[in-house]
Design an enzyme around this catalytic site. Structure first.
Site, short mmCIF file in Angstrom:
data_model
loop_
_atom_site.label_atom_id
_atom_site.label_comp_id
_atom_site.label_asym_id
_atom_site.label_seq_id
_atom_site.Cartn_x
_atom_site.Cartn_y
_atom_site.Cartn_z
N HIS A 48 -5.84 -3.81 2.24
CA HIS A 48 -5.19 -2.49 2.47
C HIS A 48 -3.98 -2.56 1.62
CE1 HIS A 48 -3.28 0.86 4.31
NE2 HIS A 48 -4.52 1.39 4.62
N PHE A 49 -3.87 -2.57 0.22
CA PHE A 49 -5.05 -2.43 -0.55
C PHE A 49 -4.81 -3.29 -1.59
CE2 PHE A 49 -4.05 1.90 1.06
CZ PHE A 49 -5.27 2.46 1.64
#
Length: 146
Positions: A48-49
């Site tokens: 993420h991410f």
């Protein structure tokens, strides 16, 4: 002030799901202020991410809920109980939280009676609001049979 070890003696959360590093202020049954030091080593940043790590908003809300739980579970009648979500109201995300940020977590009870409560919660970074809203919760006795 409460250390991480003291927090773990109040709420059941443990790594990697304990999202409070310390409690700066607490008034049992009324309010609490906590800190989460966000590091690149957080497990959620792996996905993420990749290349653009951002703390998931739901985990900011969870950190706020854990902060509120500390205040609720410090009351004598709630010791040994489990704090659980019963609702999230009007939550707004206003700023991304990234590695290196220090997340200040504030929870102030608006209502708390018979183990049910509602709290105003605010998460800030350097005085800038990252998330704010209201959460509802209950303190349940896990030893009682249904």
């Amino acid at each position: 002030m409460l250390t991480n070890v003291e927090i773990q003696n109040i709420i059941p959360h443990k790594y990697p799901f304990l999202l409070i590093d310390k409690i700066l202020e607490v008034e049992p049954g009324k309010r609490a202020v906590g800190i989460k030091n966000v590091t690149i080593n957080e497990p959620f940043f792996q996905g993420h991410f990749p290349g653009n790590p951002i703390m998931p908003g739901v985990l900011i809300v969870e950190a706020l809920a854990q902060t509120a739980c500390v205040a609720g579970l410090m009351l004598e009648e709630n010791k040994g109980k489990l704090g659980v979500f019963t609702g999230i109201e009007s939550m707004k995300f206003r700023r991304q939280v990234v590695p290196g940020d220090t997340l200040r977590l504030e929870a102030e009870f608006l209502a708390f009676k018979l183990g049910m409560g509602k709290a105003k919660v605010v998460a800030t970074v350097d005085g800038e609001v990252a998330a704010e809203g209201q959460i509802k919760f209950a303190m349940i006795d896990t030893n009682k049979k249904a």
